[in-house]
Design a protein around this motif. Structure first.
Motif, mmCIF file in Angstrom:
data_model
loop_
_atom_site.group_PDB
_atom_site.id
_atom_site.type_symbol
_atom_site.label_atom_id
_atom_site.label_comp_id
_atom_site.label_asym_id
_atom_site.label_seq_id
_atom_site.Cartn_x
_atom_site.Cartn_y
_atom_site.Cartn_z
ATOM 1 N N SER A 254 0.671 -1.095 0.016
ATOM 2 C CA SER A 254 -0.031 0.173 0.118
ATOM 3 C C SER A 254 0.842 1.332 -0.055
ATOM 4 O O SER A 254 0.518 2.086 -0.779
ATOM 5 N N GLU A 258 1.403 4.231 -2.858
ATOM 6 C CA GLU A 258 1.306 5.678 -2.735
ATOM 7 C C GLU A 258 2.602 6.326 -2.963
ATOM 8 O O GLU A 258 2.337 7.482 -3.673
ATOM 9 N N LYS A 261 2.655 6.585 -7.026
ATOM 10 C CA LYS A 261 1.776 7.647 -7.619
ATOM 11 C C LYS A 261 2.051 9.110 -6.994
ATOM 12 O O LYS A 261 1.357 10.149 -7.270
ATOM 13 N N ASP A 322 -6.444 -0.036 -8.355
ATOM 14 C CA ASP A 322 -7.092 0.694 -7.232
ATOM 15 C C ASP A 322 -6.527 1.917 -7.102
ATOM 16 O O ASP A 322 -7.193 2.877 -6.402
ATOM 17 N N HIS A 323 -5.575 2.346 -7.537
ATOM 18 C CA HIS A 323 -4.981 3.788 -7.480
ATOM 19 C C HIS A 323 -5.003 4.391 -8.747
ATOM 20 O O HIS A 323 -5.575 5.682 -8.756
ATOM 21 N N SER A 329 -10.103 8.750 -9.418
ATOM 22 C CA SER A 329 -8.746 9.144 -9.917
ATOM 23 C C SER A 329 -8.665 10.272 -10.983
ATOM 24 O O SER A 329 -9.682 10.398 -11.672
#
Length: 1002
Positions: A254, A258, A261, A322-323, A329
């Protein structure tokens, strides 16, 4: 007294200026040539003085700060090579030149933004980008030092390496927009140190600086960390940064997502690892750290390394799906996601391709492809193109794409191609290898039988989409290869698709059949069965069009019906009792007899093959509920018996019956039966006699209106509201047209039919119909106005006294009477409208029928152009060119006349006797037709036919020229008295006669 510096010749100075100018040229070859010239001048072999070397070094460093053209690239290449050649030598060879420490001092001094500028001037230059240019120059200079290798040589010291690292890390911290470039330089330095087998202390120093600068938990830091960790296990990784020193640990996924991105991590608290500034601007180029991380994970997956490292699919879902592709997004992050997908699909191992098609990615892909107005439409198109490019080179990779983009994965009531209005799935199917198609086909068939949904509406829509994709699979697949393995795989695929469609279309199971996996569960509804029968006919149409062994496929299809009827758990939709049951038993026996004759190769094998195909499809039509199919089975059986008889008279009668049957087939709107009729006709064209040709000519003579349709099809004037009895039977054409509108299926035949209908509606006859329609509308308005006691539309105003009665109120009885009167008026109007639509439909039916007959005649002319019977077609073709109201029919007839004439020139003409009286009479009739008023196409066709017959007469006997001239003279005299024909008719004749070489007559 000091010595004066000797001036260099002006030519030398100008050459040097030219060299430095060329270093900034945008063309690479010019830059390389200039760098080579400069290095040659400064080489140790030319004994360049130290001051000249220092001057060149300073100018190169200043050039790195220039934003002119390609200056940074050219000057950095020259600087790198200069450092490598002159400072990469041993210590004793560098006695008179600056030391490495002095070089770094020069770099810092010459790339200082302030320099000797002060006050307002310095502020203005800084505003204009001076600081930015000098920061770039310093970074390019540091990179040149690293690439030259002088920092890692035998005489190098650690202080110089540390100073260069300080320069790079300082730039990365102060200028976030340069951080990625700094990280890329350090990443490349690690790679070079690993490959060059240098002292590990250099890499250890780089890693320590990375952690102390606070860049360990940045995308650049992750990439450098993984690079060091992958090949240098002896390097001591700092504690407290990553779990077990591994950024790819499961519990770090996770945080890693982060970081990649470039969101704020927020876990660094102490001063040594203080969080550095994030990027303030966005760039379309994906960060190199993404590729590094994904390549490491892909490599681990390929060799089976798992342990506590996050898996490729798991990380892809977390970081990408998911990101980057989350619903919240931004468009910029989704653009990165598409770019990463394109890069990974091109290079990833085939086993990882299914993981790339994650749910959010597919949703974004569909949404962006659905409209050209979408912000990321081009990015989505490039993603689809990357899939096609790899599948085209590596067909086996299509399996992942097909499974991900098919309805099994996309879901919903529409297929991927329908949702995106593209032909992506169809193209994938055409490029895929046999194994991928076989896997997809069997999976779709399995889902058709068991949709894995319970809601009735969902089951219906799922089965419809699956049937559409099965149809698309057969349509897009090219014909079978000559390889045995490929042919057998394709055969298994087609057999499976047809078998499943047959079971779901014609049979229903009882309560005890749910335990069998080969039977539909839940049961197929009647509406869905109708749809599946349509898809089955469409599939068979593609099979007939693509595969030379189409007869065996269709025969096996009806064989499946015969076999499943004996299954006690299945119930056929056809009632086996009564007349139909007896007819079908007889039909099965005849089909078996045909199969025996075909195995014995008795008679014309091509004809037997096509006839058996027709008979099998007619049996299928009986199961589809076609009332005419039962009588057609009897006709086909009788026809087959007559044709296979030894006696010639019965054989000719059988061929005439066959022509009538073929005409009834092409009259249907079904593409399948039209293709089949053409296939059978091509095998029997040599057996067509004059009666058979006249049957086809009769169609061309039919008037294109309602009475013509009633005469041709012997139908009564039915109520137009009663509907058509063949709407479900011949709906394979309708379904093909519908799917073509959705972007999944298309056919040139349907387009041709559509063009027929379109152009026929533009004829003058329709203009008259529109005028009549306007009159009917005016009459309707008048009746309506009289009933309501108002003025009709556009009517003149009447006296005020006449309007007083219209304002009076009506009681209930008057209102009821008015309602009845209005109902009568609207009913009459509806009948008028229905009648108009019926007239239009009748015209389109006859026009399409004529086009189909002209296609059969085209086959006849190509095969039987030497047959004298073919001449009997000329006059009817000219007549239909003149009398038809359809430009398409006129064009087809004209082209057929021209083709007949052309093919006889190259491949031989009909044989006629020396007297040629029949041909002369035909020539006269052609001339009589030419004198009638007609279109330009009609005049051109008459001229073509006339010259064609003249050539035939001259080929039979050159003395026939006198008769030909007499016919033209009579026609010229008739035209002079009443000029209706075209003048070109005579000019073409004169030109032909002038070019014709004949011996002089006595």
């Amino acid at each position: 007294m000091s010595k004066k510096r000797r001036r260099e010749p002006s030519t030398v100075v100008s050459q040097r200026v030219e060299i430095y100018d060329d270093l900034a040229n945008e063309k690479e070859n010019i830059r390389i040539k200039a760098a080579h010239a400069l290095l040659t001048r400064l080489s140790s072999d030319n004994h360049a003085p130290p001051e000249q070397l220092v001057e060149a070094l300073q100018r190169l460093i200043r050039g790195l700060c220039s934003n002119r053209k390609a200056a940074r690239i050219g000057f950095s290449v020259a600087l790198t090579e200069l450092l490598s050649q002159r400072w990469g030598q041993h210590q004793e060879d560098r006695a008179d030149i600056p030391s490495l420490t002095e070089l770094i001092d020069t770099l810092i001094e010459r790339t200082e933004a302030s320099g000797n500028i002060s006050g307002q001037v310095r502020g203005l230059l800084s505003t204009l980008g001076e600081e930015r240019d000098h920061q770039f120059g310093r970074l390019f200079g540091a990179e040149a030092f690293i690439k030259s290798g002088i920092l890692f040589g035998p005489d190098a010291n650690a202080d110089a390496w540390l100073r260069i690292l300080d320069i790079i890390y300082e730039i990365a911290k102060q200028k976030p927009w340069l951080r990625e470039e700094c990280g890329w330089i350090l990443f490349g330095a690690c790679q070079s140190l690993k490959e060059g087998d240098h002292d590990h202390s250099f890499i250890q120093a780089l890693l320590d600086k990375l952690c102390h600068s606070g860049m360990a938990k940045t995308p650049e830091g992750v990439a450098i960390w993984l690079n060091i960790r992958a090949g240098l296990p002896e390097i001591q990784l700092p504690d407290g940064i990553w779990r077990h020193g591994n950024p790819l640990h499961r519990k770090e996924k996770s945080q890693l997502a982060e970081i990649l991105k470039e969101a704020s991590v927020g876990r660094q608290s102490d001063e040594t690892t203080a969080q550095i500034a994030q990027k303030g601007n966005w760039t379309s180029k994906i960060h190199f750290a993404w590729i590094v991380v994904l390549d490491v994970l892909a490599g681990n997956a390929a060799v089976g390394k798992r342990l506590k490292t996050v898996g490729f699919e798991e990380f892809w879902r977390e970081a990408i799906d998911d990101h980057l592709f989350a619903a919240s997004s931004s468009e910029e992050r989704k653009y990165w996601g598409f770019s990463i997908f394109q890069r990974m699909f091109k290079s990833a191992h085939p086993s990882l391709l299914p993981a790339l098609f994650s749910p959010n990615l597919k949703r974004s892909l569909i949404n962006q492809l659905a409209s050209k107005d979408r912000y990321l439409h081009l990015a989505a198109e490039r993603s689809i193109r990357s899939i096609s490019d790899r599948v085209e080179v590596e067909p086996s990779s299509a399996s992942a794409a097909l499974e991900a983009l098919s309805c099994m994965s996309v879901g919903g009531s529409l297929s991927f191609d329908q949702l995106t209005k593209t032909k992506t799935l169809e193209r994938m199917m055409s490029l895929a290898d046999d194994d991928s198609l076989l896997h997809l086909g069997f999976e779709l068939c399995s889902k058709l039988v068991h949709p894995d949904v319970q809601d009735d509406t969902a089951v219906t829509t799922r089965r419809k989409v699956i049937a559409d994709e099965l149809t698309m699979l057969l349509k897009s697949r090219p014909t079978s290869n000559t390889e045995v393995g490929s042919a057998s795989t394709l055969r298994a695929l087609v057999d499976r698709i047809l078998e499943v469609l047959v079971i779901c279309s014609y049979f229903s199971g009882d309560a005890s059949s749910t335990s069998r996996r080969d039977l539909p569960d839940p049961p197929v509804s009647g509406k869905t069965q109708d749809m599946l029968r349509t898809r089955l006919l469409t599939c068979l149409s593609h099979v007939v069009n693509k595969f030379p062994e189409a007869r065996s496929y269709v025969h096996q299809t009806v064989g499946v019906i015969r076999l499943k009827e004996s299954d006690s758990l299945l119930h056929s939709n056809l009632d086996p009792t009564g007349t139909i049951g007896g007819t079908m038993n007889q039909a099965w026996n005849v089909l078996a007899l045909m199969a025996e004759d075909l195995e014995k190769e008795a008679g014309n094998k091509a004809f037997l093959d096509a006839f058996m195909l027709l008979y099998s499809l007619t049996i299928l039509q009986v199961y589809n509920g076609d009332a005419d199919a039962v009588s057609m089975l009897d006709e086909l059986r009788s026809c087959y018996g007559l044709i296979t008889q030894r006696r010639q008279a019965q054989g000719e009668q059988g061929w005439e019956v066959l022509i009538e049957i073929l005409l009834s087939l092409v009259a249907k709107p079904s593409v399948l039966f039209r293709r089949l009729a053409q296939q059978i006709f091509s095998t029997t064209a040599s057996n067509v006699n004059s009666n058979g040709l006249q049957a086809m000519v009769k169609v061309l003579e039919t008037t294109e209106n309602l009475s013509g349709r009633e005469e041709m099809f012997e139908e009564e004037n039915e109520d137009p509201e009663s509907g058509s009895a063949t709407s479900d039977i011949d709906s394979d054409v309708e379904e093909v047209g519908t799917e073509d509108a959705n972007g999944t299926l298309s056919s040139s035949d349907e387009e041709e039919t559509s063009s027929t209908s379109t152009e026929s509606s533009e004829e003058p006859e329709n203009m008259e119909g529109n005028q009549a329609g306007n009159e009917e509308l005016a009459a309707f308005n008048m009746k309506l106005a009289q009933a309501l006691k108002t003025r009709p539309a556009n009517a003149n105003l009447v006296a005020a006294g006449d309007d007083e009665s219209s304002d009076e109120d009506m009681d209930d009885e008057q209102m009821e009477a008015l309602d009845e009167h209005l109902a009568t008026i609207f009913k009459a109007r509806k009948k008028v409208t229905s009648k108009k639509a019926e007239r239009k439909d009748a015209k389109e039916t006859i026009v399409n029928f004529k086009c189909r007959v002209l296609e059969l005649l085209d086959i006849y002319v190509k095969q039987q152009h030497r047959n004298p019977l073919a001449l009997d077609l000329l006059l009817p073709l000219l007549t239909v060119t003149r009398t038809t109201t359809s430009r398409l029919v006129s064009s087809k007839a004209w082209n057929l006349v021209r083709e007949f004439s052309t093919i006889c020139k190259t491949k031989g003409s009909p044989r006629i006797d020396s007297t040629s009286s029949g041909v002369v009479q035909l020539l006269k009739e052609v001339h009589a037709e030419a004198l009638r008023e007609g279109s330009n196409a009609h005049a051109s066709a008459c001229n073509q036919a006339s010259l064609f017959l003249a050539r035939l007469l001259m080929a039979a006997d050159r003395g026939n020229m006198r008769q030909i001239a007499q016919v033209y003279a009579a026609t010229l005299e008739a035209w002079a008295m009443d000029p209706k024909g075209k003048v070109t008719f005579f000019t073409e004749w004169l030109n032909w006669r002038k070019n014709l070489r004949l011996p002089p007559t006595n």
